[in-house]
Design a protein around this motif. Structure first.
Motif, mmCIF file in Angstrom:
data_model
loop_
_atom_site.group_PDB
_atom_site.id
_atom_site.type_symbol
_atom_site.label_atom_id
_atom_site.label_comp_id
_atom_site.label_asym_id
_atom_site.label_seq_id
_atom_site.Cartn_x
_atom_site.Cartn_y
_atom_site.Cartn_z
ATOM 1 N N MET A 169 0.838 -1.195 0.000
ATOM 2 C CA MET A 169 0.000 0.000 0.000
ATOM 3 C C MET A 169 0.876 1.248 0.000
ATOM 4 N N PHE A 170 0.420 2.282 -0.588
ATOM 5 C CA PHE A 170 1.082 3.589 -0.600
ATOM 6 C C PHE A 170 2.426 3.588 -1.314
ATOM 7 N N ASN A 171 2.654 2.672 -2.270
ATOM 8 C CA ASN A 171 3.945 2.703 -2.963
ATOM 9 C C ASN A 171 3.872 3.338 -4.346
ATOM 10 N N GLY A 172 2.671 3.550 -4.868
ATOM 11 C CA GLY A 172 2.512 4.279 -6.128
ATOM 12 C C GLY A 172 2.934 3.538 -7.379
ATOM 13 N N ASP A 173 3.206 2.255 -7.295
ATOM 14 C CA ASP A 173 3.711 1.533 -8.458
ATOM 15 C C ASP A 173 2.584 0.829 -9.198
ATOM 16 N N ILE A 174 2.144 1.423 -10.306
ATOM 17 C CA ILE A 174 1.170 0.743 -11.163
ATOM 18 C C ILE A 174 1.766 0.491 -12.539
ATOM 19 N N GLY A 175 3.052 0.761 -12.653
ATOM 20 C CA GLY A 175 3.749 0.459 -13.892
ATOM 21 C C GLY A 175 3.351 1.330 -15.067
ATOM 22 N N SER A 176 3.048 2.589 -14.815
ATOM 23 C CA SER A 176 2.704 3.476 -15.928
ATOM 24 C C SER A 176 3.101 4.905 -15.596
ATOM 25 N N SER A 177 2.891 5.778 -16.564
ATOM 26 C CA SER A 177 3.213 7.184 -16.361
ATOM 27 C C SER A 177 2.251 7.846 -15.385
ATOM 28 N N LYS A 178 1.173 7.156 -15.028
ATOM 29 C CA LYS A 178 0.204 7.709 -14.087
ATOM 30 C C LYS A 178 0.570 7.421 -12.636
ATOM 31 N N SER A 179 1.736 6.843 -12.381
ATOM 32 C CA SER A 179 2.097 6.433 -11.030
ATOM 33 C C SER A 179 2.067 7.573 -10.016
ATOM 34 N N LYS A 180 2.513 8.760 -10.408
ATOM 35 C CA LYS A 180 2.526 9.879 -9.466
ATOM 36 C C LYS A 180 1.100 10.244 -9.059
ATOM 37 N N LEU A 181 0.235 10.380 -10.035
ATOM 38 C CA LEU A 181 -1.152 10.700 -9.752
ATOM 39 C C LEU A 181 -1.818 9.573 -8.969
ATOM 40 N N TRP A 182 -1.541 8.331 -9.347
ATOM 41 C CA TRP A 182 -2.079 7.166 -8.633
ATOM 42 C C TRP A 182 -1.706 7.254 -7.160
ATOM 43 N N GLN A 183 -0.446 7.498 -6.856
ATOM 44 C CA GLN A 183 -0.033 7.497 -5.458
ATOM 45 C C GLN A 183 -0.699 8.618 -4.675
ATOM 46 N N VAL A 184 -0.804 9.782 -5.275
ATOM 47 C CA VAL A 184 -1.455 10.896 -4.592
ATOM 48 C C VAL A 184 -2.900 10.520 -4.253
ATOM 49 N N ILE A 185 -3.615 9.984 -5.216
ATOM 50 C CA ILE A 185 -5.018 9.635 -4.987
ATOM 51 C C ILE A 185 -5.130 8.435 -4.064
ATOM 52 N N GLU A 186 -4.185 7.528 -4.147
ATOM 53 C CA GLU A 186 -4.143 6.382 -3.237
ATOM 54 C C GLU A 186 -4.006 6.862 -1.793
ATOM 55 N N TRP A 187 -3.161 7.846 -1.571
ATOM 56 C CA TRP A 187 -2.981 8.396 -0.226
ATOM 57 C C TRP A 187 -4.244 9.078 0.260
ATOM 58 N N VAL A 188 -4.946 9.768 -0.629
ATOM 59 C CA VAL A 188 -6.228 10.388 -0.264
ATOM 60 C C VAL A 188 -7.220 9.298 0.134
ATOM 61 N N CYS A 189 -7.218 8.197 -0.592
ATOM 62 C CA CYS A 189 -8.101 7.075 -0.282
ATOM 63 C C CYS A 189 -7.795 6.540 1.122
ATOM 64 N N GLY A 190 -6.530 6.354 1.434
ATOM 65 C CA GLY A 190 -6.141 5.896 2.771
ATOM 66 C C GLY A 190 -6.577 6.868 3.852
ATOM 67 N N TYR A 191 -6.430 8.152 3.571
ATOM 68 C CA TYR A 191 -6.860 9.186 4.525
ATOM 69 C C TYR A 191 -8.361 9.086 4.801
ATOM 70 N N LEU A 192 -9.147 8.874 3.742
ATOM 71 C CA LEU A 192 -10.594 8.804 3.924
ATOM 72 C C LEU A 192 -11.024 7.491 4.576
#
Length: 169
Positions: A89-112
Motif C-alpha cells: 500500500m502507498f507505494n505508487g507503483d502501477i507500472g505506468s506514467s500515471k504512477s505519481k497521480l495514482w499514489q497521490v489519490i491512493e494516499w487520499v483514499c487511505g486518509y478517507l
C-alpha cells in the motif's frame, strides 16, 4: 528532493503525517491501546466488528476498506488483486506514467478510510464505499489542482460515471 516529498507538497500535511504513521505502524488501534492498558469494551474492528482492530486491518482487510479499494481499482481500470499487506500500500507503483497521480489519490483514499473509521468511532456513522470513492475523487482533484504549480489533472479526468459503481459491487 525525493519523489515522495514532491507528492507530499501537493497534498495537505495531514496526508503526509498519516502515510508516515501508517508506514511506522503508529496508528492508535484497539489492539495496541489494549496492550498499553487502556480499558476497552472490545478490541474488534470498529467498522466491521469481525476481526481484531489492527493497522493492517483498518487499511486493507476491513470490509469497508476492501470495498473502497476494489472500487478504487475499478475506477482506474486496474485488474489486480487487492492489497495483501501494508508494504504494497502507498507505494505508487502501477507500472505506468500515471504512477505519481495514482499514489497521490491512493494516499487520499487511505486518509478517507481512516476518517471513516474515526466517524464510526466518535459519531457512530458508517460510510459507504461508493460515497467515499466520490469523496476521494473530489478531494484529490481539489487538493491537487489547488496545490500544484502546473495542472496535472483536469476535472473531466477525475470524474467517472458513478452509476457504474452500485452499492453491491
Amino acid at each position: 528532493m525525493t519523489k515522495e516529498a514532491i507528492r507530499l507538497k501537493i497534498l495537505p500535511q495531514k496526508i503526509g503525517v498519516l502515510v508516515w504513521r501508517v508506514k511506522q505502524m503508529r496508528i492508535p488501534v484497539r489492539v495496541e491501546l489494549d496492550k498499553r492498558g487502556v480499558d476497552l469494551d472490545s478490541v474488534l474492528c470498529l467498522v466491521c466488528e469481525i476481526d481484531l482492530d489492527t493497522v493492517e486491518r483498518i487499511f486493507l482487510h476491513c470490509s469497508f476498506a476492501k470495498d473502497l479499494w476494489a472500487r478504487f481499482f475499478r475506477w482506474w481500470s486496474i485488474n489486480r488483486p487487492l492489497y495483501s499487506c501494508l508494504d504494497h500500500m502507498f507505494n505508487g507503483d502501477i507500472g505506468s506514467s500515471k504512477s505519481k497521480l495514482w499514489q497521490v489519490i491512493e494516499w487520499v483514499c487511505g486518509y478517507l478510510i481512516r476518517r471513516n473509521r474515526n466517524l464510526t468511532l466518535f459519531q457512530r456513522k458508517k460510510g459507504s464505499g461508493l460515497m467515499t470513492l466520490n469523496e476521494v475523487q473530489i478531494k484529490a482533484f481539489e487538493w491537487i489542482s489547488r496545490r500544484s504549480r502546473k495542472s496535472i489533472v483536469e476535472w473531466n479526468q477525475c470524474l467517472i460515471n458513478l452509476s457504474t459503481f452500485d452499492d453491491h459491487g
